[in-house]
Motif scaffolding. Structure first.
Motif, PDB file in Angstrom:
ATOM      1  N   ALA A   1       6.416 -49.517 -19.043  1.00 54.23           N
ATOM      2  CA  ALA A   1       6.201 -49.199 -17.655  1.00 54.23           C
ATOM      3  C   ALA A   1       5.137 -50.071 -16.896  1.00 54.23           C
ATOM      4  CB  ALA A   1       5.461 -47.656 -17.480  1.00 54.23           C
ATOM      5  N   GLY A   2       4.544 -50.694 -17.824  1.00 53.36           N
ATOM      6  CA  GLY A   2       3.516 -51.705 -17.097  1.00 53.36           C
ATOM      7  C   GLY A   2       4.182 -52.839 -16.782  1.00 53.36           C
ATOM      8  N   ASP A   3       5.120 -53.178 -17.365  1.00 55.65           N
ATOM      9  CA  ASP A   3       5.936 -54.749 -17.499  1.00 55.65           C
ATOM     10  C   ASP A   3       6.985 -54.216 -16.365  1.00 55.65           C
ATOM     11  OD1 ASP A   3       5.076 -55.639 -19.801  1.00 55.65           O
ATOM     12  OD2 ASP A   3       6.770 -54.628 -21.057  1.00 55.65           O
ATOM     13  N   MET A   4       7.450 -53.043 -16.105  1.00 49.93           N
ATOM     14  CA  MET A   4       8.341 -52.718 -15.179  1.00 49.93           C
ATOM     15  C   MET A   4       7.871 -52.885 -13.667  1.00 49.93           C
ATOM     16  SD  MET A   4      10.322 -49.563 -16.556  1.00 49.93           S
ATOM     17  CE  MET A   4      10.644 -48.863 -15.036  1.00 49.93           C
TER      18      MET A   4
ATOM     19  N   PRO B   1      10.111 -55.505 -31.014  1.00 50.21           N
ATOM     20  CA  PRO B   1      10.192 -54.124 -30.283  1.00 50.21           C
ATOM     21  C   PRO B   1       8.989 -53.224 -30.989  1.00 50.21           C
ATOM     22  CG  PRO B   1      12.596 -54.811 -30.814  1.00 50.21           C
ATOM     23  CD  PRO B   1      11.391 -55.897 -31.458  1.00 50.21           C
ATOM     24  N   GLY B   2       8.399 -52.524 -30.144  1.00 52.57           N
ATOM     25  CA  GLY B   2       7.121 -51.748 -30.684  1.00 52.57           C
ATOM     26  C   GLY B   2       5.908 -52.531 -30.737  1.00 52.57           C
ATOM     27  N   SER B   3       5.716 -53.835 -30.633  1.00 52.45           N
ATOM     28  CA  SER B   3       4.545 -54.477 -30.660  1.00 52.45           C
ATOM     29  C   SER B   3       4.032 -54.717 -29.353  1.00 52.45           C
ATOM     30  CB  SER B   3       4.718 -55.942 -31.589  1.00 52.45           C
ATOM     31  OG  SER B   3       5.511 -56.748 -30.603  1.00 52.45           O
ATOM     32  N   ALA B   4       2.539 -54.603 -29.428  1.00 53.86           N
ATOM     33  CA  ALA B   4       1.766 -54.522 -27.954  1.00 53.86           C
ATOM     34  C   ALA B   4       0.825 -55.438 -28.032  1.00 53.86           C
ATOM     35  CB  ALA B   4       1.285 -53.230 -27.786  1.00 53.86           C
TER      36      ALA B   4
END
Length: 83
Positions: free
Chosen positions: A54-57, A80-83
């Motif tokens: 959501a932050g990326d969006m 995927p899934g890494s932050a």
């Protein structure tokens, strides 16, 4: 055709929508609705394996934004899934 344009073509069922947009046209202002934007995000995640939070969006509004985001993620080796 760019990855995002290909996915927009798949999403809309026609290449005309994706072809008429400039790279810097905000997608939300081009007639695509919020449901389509969510479906676009899901298609991107499914086809590329890149997670979009959501932050990326909040920072993604144009075709160029999405393409840069994918290029940056692919270049950083983010999984995927890494932050």
């Amino acid at each position: 055709m760019s990855t995002i344009r290909e996915l927009l073509t798949e999403l809309t069922g026609t290449s005309e929508y994706a072809e008429k947009l400039s790279d810097d046209t905000p997608l939300a202002a081009s007639g695509i609705d919020s449901g389509d934007l969510v479906r676009l995000i899901l298609l991107i995640e499914q086809r590329t394996g890149v997670e979009i939070t959501a932050g990326d969006m909040e920072h993604l509004s144009t075709i160029a934004d999405y393409e840069r985001f994918l290029t940056d993620r692919a270049g950083s080796g983010a999984q995927p899934g890494s932050a």
